[in-house]
Design a protein around this motif. Structure first.
Motif, mmCIF file in Angstrom:
data_model
loop_
_atom_site.group_PDB
_atom_site.id
_atom_site.type_symbol
_atom_site.label_atom_id
_atom_site.label_comp_id
_atom_site.label_asym_id
_atom_site.label_seq_id
_atom_site.Cartn_x
_atom_site.Cartn_y
_atom_site.Cartn_z
ATOM 1 N N GLN A 1 31.196 38.591 42.987
ATOM 2 C CA GLN A 1 31.190 39.549 44.085
ATOM 3 C C GLN A 1 31.726 38.849 45.330
ATOM 4 O O GLN A 1 31.241 37.785 45.709
ATOM 5 N N ILE A 2 32.744 39.469 45.939
ATOM 6 C CA ILE A 2 33.317 38.943 47.175
ATOM 7 C C ILE A 2 33.139 40.024 48.227
ATOM 8 O O ILE A 2 33.693 41.117 48.115
ATOM 9 N N GLN A 3 32.375 39.700 49.248
ATOM 10 C CA GLN A 3 31.974 40.685 50.242
ATOM 11 C C GLN A 3 32.370 40.219 51.635
ATOM 12 O O GLN A 3 31.904 39.194 52.111
ATOM 13 N N GLY A 4 33.284 40.977 52.266
ATOM 14 C CA GLY A 4 33.641 40.716 53.657
ATOM 15 C C GLY A 4 34.550 39.528 53.895
ATOM 16 O O GLY A 4 34.695 39.095 55.035
ATOM 17 N N ALA A 5 35.173 38.981 52.871
ATOM 18 C CA ALA A 5 36.066 37.825 53.052
ATOM 19 C C ALA A 5 37.484 38.309 53.355
ATOM 20 O O ALA A 5 38.004 39.178 52.663
ATOM 21 N N THR A 6 38.099 37.751 54.378
ATOM 22 C CA THR A 6 39.482 38.105 54.720
ATOM 23 C C THR A 6 40.440 37.051 54.178
ATOM 24 O O THR A 6 40.053 35.904 53.969
ATOM 25 N N ARG A 7 41.679 37.467 53.951
ATOM 26 C CA ARG A 7 42.745 36.618 53.415
ATOM 27 C C ARG A 7 42.304 35.875 52.148
ATOM 28 O O ARG A 7 42.529 34.684 51.988
ATOM 29 N N ALA A 8 41.684 36.629 51.243
ATOM 30 C CA ALA A 8 41.233 36.043 49.983
ATOM 31 C C ALA A 8 42.309 36.200 48.915
ATOM 32 O O ALA A 8 43.026 37.211 48.888
ATOM 33 N N MET A 9 42.409 35.199 48.063
ATOM 34 C CA MET A 9 43.277 35.258 46.879
ATOM 35 C C MET A 9 42.388 35.025 45.669
ATOM 36 O O MET A 9 41.679 34.015 45.593
ATOM 37 N N VAL A 10 42.435 35.970 44.728
ATOM 38 C CA VAL A 10 41.661 35.881 43.490
ATOM 39 C C VAL A 10 42.683 35.918 42.373
ATOM 40 O O VAL A 10 43.273 36.957 42.099
ATOM 41 N N ARG A 11 42.938 34.758 41.741
ATOM 42 C CA ARG A 11 44.023 34.715 40.777
ATOM 43 C C ARG A 11 43.721 33.828 39.585
ATOM 44 O O ARG A 11 43.055 32.807 39.699
ATOM 45 N N SER A 12 44.177 34.313 38.445
ATOM 46 C CA SER A 12 44.117 33.572 37.178
ATOM 47 C C SER A 12 42.705 33.177 36.773
ATOM 48 O O SER A 12 42.467 32.075 36.283
ATOM 49 N N ASN A 13 41.756 34.083 36.960
ATOM 50 C CA ASN A 13 40.377 33.855 36.537
ATOM 51 C C ASN A 13 40.088 34.667 35.281
ATOM 52 O O ASN A 13 40.648 35.748 35.089
ATOM 53 N N THR A 14 39.194 34.172 34.447
ATOM 54 C CA THR A 14 38.626 34.962 33.359
ATOM 55 C C THR A 14 37.184 35.226 33.750
ATOM 56 O O THR A 14 36.406 34.281 33.964
ATOM 57 N N ILE A 15 36.852 36.519 33.894
ATOM 58 C CA ILE A 15 35.539 36.933 34.383
ATOM 59 C C ILE A 15 35.010 37.932 33.364
ATOM 60 O O ILE A 15 35.431 39.092 33.341
ATOM 61 N N TRP A 16 34.093 37.496 32.506
ATOM 62 C CA TRP A 16 33.755 38.309 31.347
ATOM 63 C C TRP A 16 32.253 38.380 31.113
ATOM 64 O O TRP A 16 31.528 37.428 31.373
ATOM 65 N N GLY A 17 31.810 39.522 30.634
ATOM 66 C CA GLY A 17 30.442 39.673 30.158
ATOM 67 C C GLY A 17 29.384 39.840 31.226
ATOM 68 O O GLY A 17 28.216 39.589 30.965
ATOM 69 N N GLY A 18 29.756 40.286 32.415
ATOM 70 C CA GLY A 18 28.746 40.589 33.430
ATOM 71 C C GLY A 18 28.058 41.909 33.107
ATOM 72 O O GLY A 18 28.716 42.888 32.791
ATOM 73 N N LYS A 19 26.732 41.955 33.182
ATOM 74 C CA LYS A 19 25.990 43.179 32.871
ATOM 75 C C LYS A 19 26.484 44.358 33.707
ATOM 76 O O LYS A 19 26.608 45.467 33.212
ATOM 77 N N ASP A 20 26.793 44.113 34.982
ATOM 78 C CA ASP A 20 27.250 45.179 35.867
ATOM 79 C C ASP A 20 28.755 45.145 36.104
ATOM 80 O O ASP A 20 29.264 45.855 36.963
ATOM 81 N N GLY A 21 29.472 44.311 35.378
ATOM 82 C CA GLY A 21 30.925 44.248 35.503
ATOM 83 C C GLY A 21 31.407 42.863 35.869
ATOM 84 O O GLY A 21 30.631 41.900 35.938
ATOM 85 N N GLY A 22 32.730 42.787 36.110
ATOM 86 C CA GLY A 22 33.362 41.496 36.332
ATOM 87 C C GLY A 22 33.539 41.118 37.783
ATOM 88 O O GLY A 22 32.943 40.163 38.276
ATOM 89 N N LEU A 23 34.380 41.863 38.503
ATOM 90 C CA LEU A 23 34.771 41.511 39.871
ATOM 91 C C LEU A 23 34.551 42.696 40.790
ATOM 92 O O LEU A 23 35.041 43.794 40.518
ATOM 93 N N TRP A 24 33.815 42.477 41.862
ATOM 94 C CA TRP A 24 33.643 43.486 42.901
ATOM 95 C C TRP A 24 34.165 42.927 44.219
ATOM 96 O O TRP A 24 33.803 41.821 44.624
ATOM 97 N N LEU A 25 35.004 43.697 44.899
ATOM 98 C CA LEU A 25 35.424 43.404 46.274
ATOM 99 C C LEU A 25 34.763 44.455 47.151
ATOM 100 O O LEU A 25 34.923 45.655 46.920
#
Length: 167
Positions: free
Chosen positions: A54-78
């Protein structure tokens, strides 16, 4: 596993292998101050008891080339940031590329300035979740052997052809 609560500039979170948390594996939130210029790259996150990243309120963020798997509520939240003086930072400049993730959600007005080459699980498992812009969905990304925590894409993975050279 990794938590950042704010007042941070030019931060890199890269090349981590994080598994099996009761809650998030990476939680980034501007709770105590702004977060600017964040690079989250080449991480493997699997088995979260909540949303994996979970990324909350971050500016100029880069999210790249990650494997994000098997979260009960999902993978990636912005998400939008905390309220400070009746104002909340709503990131619209995040770059999200070449991630393989169970889900990818933009919430509370947060959006990606660029999103491409991402792969998500087809939404049947997560009700109310859609495939976001810049992502394609697959029924099974075909990891080498998730039972032994080998989340590299198999040679015949349908996700291999979906990446991008953007960014």
């Amino acid at each position: 596993a990794i938590q950042m609560t704010g007042a941070s500039t030019t931060v890199e979170i890269s090349r981590n292998r994080l598994f099996d948390s009761r809650s998030q594996l990476v939680l980034i939130q501007d709770a105590i101050g702004p977060i600017d210029h964040l690079n989250v790259a080449d991480n493997l996150l699997a088995g979260a008891g909540a949303v994996a990243m979970q990324i909350q309120g971050a500016t100029r963020a880069m999210v790249r080339s990650n494997t994000i798997w098997g979260g009960k509520d999902g993978g990636l939240w912005l998400r939008a940031g905390y309220l400070r003086g009746a104002v909340s930072v709503v990131p619209t400049d995040t770059v999200v590329t070449n991630n393989v993730t169970t889900t990818m959600r933009m919430m509370e007005g947060a959006t990606a300035a660029a999103a491409a080459g991402n792969v998500v699980l087809c939404p049947a498992k997560y009700s109310g979740v859609t495939v976001p812009a810049g992502a394609a969905c697959v029924v099974d990304p075909r990891f080498v052997d998730p039972a032994t925590k080998r989340y590299a894409l198999a040679a015949d993975s349908p996700a291999r052809a979906l990446g991008t050279s953007l960014w």
